[in-house]
Scaffold this active site. Structure first.
Site, mmCIF file in Angstrom:
data_model
loop_
_atom_site.group_PDB
_atom_site.id
_atom_site.type_symbol
_atom_site.label_atom_id
_atom_site.label_comp_id
_atom_site.label_asym_id
_atom_site.label_seq_id
_atom_site.Cartn_x
_atom_site.Cartn_y
_atom_site.Cartn_z
ATOM 1 N N HIS A 1 3.348 -4.379 10.258
ATOM 2 C CA HIS A 1 2.451 -4.904 8.931
ATOM 3 C C HIS A 1 1.300 -5.937 9.511
ATOM 4 C CE1 HIS A 1 3.804 -3.995 5.049
ATOM 5 N NE2 HIS A 1 4.777 -4.948 4.661
ATOM 6 N N THR B 1 1.081 -1.718 -0.099
ATOM 7 C CA THR B 1 -0.055 -0.213 0.407
ATOM 8 C C THR B 1 0.635 1.196 0.108
ATOM 9 O OG1 THR B 1 -0.004 -0.549 2.528
ATOM 10 C CG2 THR B 1 -2.289 -1.237 1.100
ATOM 11 N N SER C 1 -0.735 -4.890 -7.068
ATOM 12 C CA SER C 1 0.415 -4.329 -6.683
ATOM 13 C C SER C 1 0.819 -6.217 -5.755
ATOM 14 C CB SER C 1 0.552 -3.445 -5.169
ATOM 15 O OG SER C 1 1.885 -3.037 -5.625
HETATM 16 P P1 A3P Z 1 2.218 -1.048 -7.315
HETATM 17 O O1 A3P Z 1 3.255 -2.150 -7.616
HETATM 18 O O2 A3P Z 1 1.325 -0.298 -7.329
HETATM 19 O O3 A3P Z 1 3.677 -0.219 -8.706
HETATM 20 P P2 A3P Z 1 5.611 -1.079 -0.293
HETATM 21 O O4 A3P Z 1 5.616 0.272 -0.596
HETATM 22 O O5 A3P Z 1 4.032 -1.752 1.203
HETATM 23 O O6 A3P Z 1 5.328 -2.496 -0.569
HETATM 24 O O7 A3P Z 1 4.099 -0.369 -1.751
HETATM 25 C C1 A3P Z 1 4.587 -1.114 -3.518
HETATM 26 C C2 A3P Z 1 3.681 0.022 -3.974
HETATM 27 O O8 A3P Z 1 4.037 1.516 -3.600
HETATM 28 C C3 A3P Z 1 4.121 -0.450 -5.093
HETATM 29 O O9 A3P Z 1 3.101 -0.103 -6.193
HETATM 30 C C4 A3P Z 1 5.114 0.784 -5.544
HETATM 31 O O10 A3P Z 1 5.710 1.190 -6.324
HETATM 32 C C5 A3P Z 1 4.226 2.081 -4.949
HETATM 33 N N1 A3P Z 1 5.630 2.647 -4.035
HETATM 34 C C6 A3P Z 1 7.310 2.574 -3.954
HETATM 35 N N2 A3P Z 1 8.085 4.067 -3.491
HETATM 36 C C7 A3P Z 1 7.531 4.223 -3.773
HETATM 37 C C8 A3P Z 1 7.366 5.686 -3.974
HETATM 38 N N3 A3P Z 1 8.381 6.484 -3.732
HETATM 39 N N4 A3P Z 1 6.086 6.755 -4.314
HETATM 40 C C9 A3P Z 1 5.475 6.452 -5.016
HETATM 41 N N5 A3P Z 1 4.940 5.115 -4.533
HETATM 42 C C10 A3P Z 1 5.816 3.970 -4.499
#
Ligand code: A3P
Length: 286
Positions: free
Chosen positions: A80, A26, A116
């Site tokens: 988490h 998220t 995701s």
């Molecule tokens: P997507 O798979 O939709 O691209 P988490 O960090 O909880 O594992 O979530 C990963 C999601 O956050 C991924 O989404 C990832 O690309 C996105 N994400 C990671 N770094 C980010 C940032 N600096 N700004 C915005 N989204 C980011």
């Protein structure tokens, strides 16, 4: 004693601790980078730029007893875990009221979260298990049978708490961070007790520059391209996850590229049912 029970009873809070919480996929990586940058933006240059040397998951550790006992400075940690699983020390209000202990939760649109997670699962298990179909991913998401799930109970646990203790628990949404990043970062910084200075000349400069710098340092585009995030891995739950795996697309609405209208309708239906009467609605995540 079970490891979880031991952890819950042994964890010792400090009054200025900052806890970050989120359901997987998220935007945890973003939240970690943002909060670290906000809290340490006035430290020595090398401190500020630690994100060029370490992945955000190495900079902000997972909430565990062993890692944190010796930290000399304000502790920033992430989990988490659902709210009801947090150590009592973290959720007990009288102690929290004694200091400026803070908890920040980040929520995301369920359909983007599923997509995701589905990509993430297939990356992690590439080569070992057969690929997980998007249909199966949606089914498990909707039934709540998944790691850290069920999703809605996770979100609502923190949402309810943020309504009861707004000074101690802040509930953020990924979509709002993307849509109005400066306002959201100001809100986050002020919640953490690290507000941006207001400008006196009315030019909109000054604090705006500082906010933009924080956003840039934590931005998807910058982090994804940093060498440190192209190599190496972090250990989580016994897995070694490559740094690159945390940076996929970083946008709102990517679900439209993967979910059929039936799948989307099914998730929307579950979302509406689960959020009914909670003060949160599907529209909050658009
Ligand atoms: P997507 O798979 O939709 O691209 P988490 O960090 O909880 O594992 O979530 C990963 C999601 O956050 C991924 O989404 C990832 O690309 C996105 N994400 C990671 N770094 C980010 C940032 N600096 N700004 C915005 N989204 C980011």
């Amino acid at each position: 004693m079970e490891p979880m029970a031991a952890f819950r009873s042994q964890f010792e809070c400090r009054n200025d601790d900052v806890f970050l919480a989120s359901f997987p996929k998220t935007g945890t990586t973003w939240l970690k980078a943002l909060c670290h940058t906000i809290l340490h933006r006035h430290d020595q240059e090398e401190e500020e730029d630690i994100l060029t040397k370490k992945n955000p998951h190495q900079v902000v550790p997972t909430l565990r007893v062993q890692h944190l006992l010796l930290s000399p400075r304000r502790r920033l940690m992430h989990t988490h875990l659902p709210y009801s699983y947090l150590p009592e020390e973290v959720t007990r209000s009288p102690a929290a009221a004694a200091g400026c202990r803070k908890l920040v939760y980040l929520a995301r649109n369920p359909k983007d979260t599923v997509v995701s997670m589905w990509h993430f699962y297939n990356q992690v298990h590439k080569g070992s298990a057969g690929p997980l179909s998007v249909e199966r991913a949606v089914e498990s998401f909707c039934s709540g049978v998944m790691p850290w799930g069920p999703f809605y109970e996770h979100v609502l646990g923190y949402w309810e708490e943020s309504k009861k203790r707004p000074d101690e628990v802040l509930f953020l949404k990924y979509e709002e961070l993307c849509g109005e990043p400066k306002e959201q970062v100001r809100k986050l910084a002020s919640f953490l007790g690290r507000s941006f200075p207001s400008t006196t000349d009315g030019s909109g400069g000054g604090d705006d520059d500082e906010v933009e710098k924080v956003l840039w340092r934590s931005s998807f585009g910058r982090l994804k391209e940093l060498e440190v995030n192209k190599y190496g891995a972090v250990g989580e739950q016994g897995l070694h996850l490559s740094h690159t795996i945390y940076f996929r697309k970083g946008t709102v609405g990517d679900w439209k590229n993967y979910l059929t209208s039936d799948m989307a309708r099914c998730i929307d239906q579950v979302t509406q049912n689960k959020l009914l009467g909670t003060g949160l609605s599907l529209d909050d995540f658009l």
